[in-house]
Design an enzyme around this catalytic site. Structure first.
Site, PDB file in Angstrom:
ATOM      1  N   PHE A   1       0.830  -1.201   0.000  1.00  0.00           N
ATOM      2  CA  PHE A   1       0.000   0.000   0.000  1.00  0.00           C
ATOM      3  C   PHE A   1       0.866   1.254   0.000  1.00  0.00           C
ATOM      4  O   PHE A   1       0.627   2.190  -0.764  1.00  0.00           O
ATOM      5  CB  PHE A   1      -0.967  -0.016   1.194  1.00  0.00           C
ATOM      6  CG  PHE A   1      -1.977  -1.122   1.083  1.00  0.00           C
ATOM      7  CD1 PHE A   1      -3.109  -0.963   0.296  1.00  0.00           C
ATOM      8  CD2 PHE A   1      -1.783  -2.326   1.721  1.00  0.00           C
ATOM      9  CE1 PHE A   1      -4.032  -1.995   0.156  1.00  0.00           C
ATOM     10  CE2 PHE A   1      -2.699  -3.358   1.592  1.00  0.00           C
ATOM     11  CZ  PHE A   1      -3.824  -3.195   0.802  1.00  0.00           C
TER      12      PHE A   1
ATOM     13  N   HIS B   1      -1.294  -2.712   7.295  1.00  0.00           N
ATOM     14  CA  HIS B   1      -1.785  -1.477   6.668  1.00  0.00           C
ATOM     15  C   HIS B   1      -3.265  -1.721   6.333  1.00  0.00           C
ATOM     16  O   HIS B   1      -3.570  -2.416   5.356  1.00  0.00           O
ATOM     17  CB  HIS B   1      -0.959  -1.155   5.415  1.00  0.00           C
ATOM     18  CG  HIS B   1      -1.161   0.232   4.884  1.00  0.00           C
ATOM     19  ND1 HIS B   1      -0.125   1.007   4.387  1.00  0.00           N
ATOM     20  CD2 HIS B   1      -2.280   0.991   4.763  1.00  0.00           C
ATOM     21  CE1 HIS B   1      -0.608   2.178   3.987  1.00  0.00           C
ATOM     22  NE2 HIS B   1      -1.922   2.191   4.196  1.00  0.00           N
ATOM     23  N   VAL B   2      -4.143  -1.182   7.152  1.00  0.00           N
ATOM     24  CA  VAL B   2      -5.574  -1.506   7.008  1.00  0.00           C
ATOM     25  C   VAL B   2      -6.095  -1.055   5.647  1.00  0.00           C
ATOM     26  O   VAL B   2      -5.646  -0.043   5.095  1.00  0.00           O
ATOM     27  CB  VAL B   2      -6.438  -0.865   8.122  1.00  0.00           C
ATOM     28  CG1 VAL B   2      -6.188  -1.542   9.453  1.00  0.00           C
ATOM     29  CG2 VAL B   2      -6.232   0.626   8.186  1.00  0.00           C
ATOM     30  N   HIS B   3      -7.033  -1.812   5.126  1.00  0.00           N
ATOM     31  CA  HIS B   3      -7.598  -1.490   3.820  1.00  0.00           C
ATOM     32  C   HIS B   3      -8.980  -2.108   3.696  1.00  0.00           C
ATOM     33  O   HIS B   3      -9.253  -3.173   4.264  1.00  0.00           O
ATOM     34  CB  HIS B   3      -6.675  -1.986   2.700  1.00  0.00           C
ATOM     35  CG  HIS B   3      -6.285  -3.418   2.825  1.00  0.00           C
ATOM     36  ND1 HIS B   3      -5.301  -3.855   3.682  1.00  0.00           N
ATOM     37  CD2 HIS B   3      -6.766  -4.530   2.209  1.00  0.00           C
ATOM     38  CE1 HIS B   3      -5.177  -5.167   3.586  1.00  0.00           C
ATOM     39  NE2 HIS B   3      -6.069  -5.612   2.704  1.00  0.00           N
ATOM     40  N   LEU B   4      -9.809  -1.441   2.941  1.00  0.00           N
ATOM     41  CA  LEU B   4     -11.188  -1.880   2.718  1.00  0.00           C
ATOM     42  C   LEU B   4     -11.291  -2.509   1.330  1.00  0.00           C
ATOM     43  O   LEU B   4     -10.923  -1.877   0.329  1.00  0.00           O
ATOM     44  CB  LEU B   4     -12.126  -0.664   2.810  1.00  0.00           C
ATOM     45  CG  LEU B   4     -13.587  -0.873   2.382  1.00  0.00           C
ATOM     46  CD1 LEU B   4     -14.284  -1.887   3.279  1.00  0.00           C
ATOM     47  CD2 LEU B   4     -14.337   0.463   2.408  1.00  0.00           C
TER      48      LEU B   4
END
Ligand SMILES: [Zn+2]
Length: 160
Positions: free
Chosen positions: A25, A118-121
């Protein structure tokens, strides 16, 4: 099992996920749009294609900040992630006219997250009999060009 049958390239991803020392990311955010498969850049978050999609138009929305925990998202980041997801649906509808969507956060490896820090939707367009849209045995080697075209079409169809 089903997932492996119709997204065989994900096996490659799973094999490589632990070897790659960088964050995909952060790398995509720093790369040029096409190289990073970035569809849209906001102020605090951005939209990119998943290189190992579950379906055509499988998009991810992530904060620029390298944040591991969902609870660490700032209000402004959470709002922009949400707005970008809404716009992503409009763009996907314009380009692919899917019949439905799955939106989801995979938190932790056990929940299916390939990248845990690394947060992600995930935004995944859905069609009845999804496999009809993308051949079951799609050759992973043809995907990069396909993804570049997907990126171009979605960026061009962005609603704002
Ligand atoms: Zn990162």
């Amino acid at each position: 099992m089903t997932e492996q049958l119709w997204a065989p390239w994900r096996l490659e991803y799973i094999k490589r996920a632990d070897e790659d020392p960088g964050c995909i990311f952060c790398a995509a955010a720093e790369a040029a749009d096409e190289a990073g498969l970035v569809v849209r850049r906001g102020e605090r978050a951005f939209v990119l294609l998943n290189k190992f999609p579950y379906a055509s138009g499988h998009v991810m929305v992530a904060p620029y900040r390298h944040v591991a925990r969902f609870g660490e998202l700032l209000d402004e980041e959470a709002l922009e992630l949400h707005r970008l997801a809404q716009q992503t649906l409009d763009a996907l509808t314009a380009v692919y006219s899917p019949q439905g969507y799955n939106l989801g956060w995979n938190l932790g490896r056990i929940a299916g997250a390939g990248v845990v820090d690394h947060v992600h939707l995930h935004v995944v367009p859905r069609w009845a009999g999804d496999t009809n849209f993308m051949p079951v045995l799609a050759d992973v080697k043809v995907l990069p060009e396909h993804l570049i075209e997907t990126r171009r079409r979605l960026a061009a169809a962005w609603p704002v």
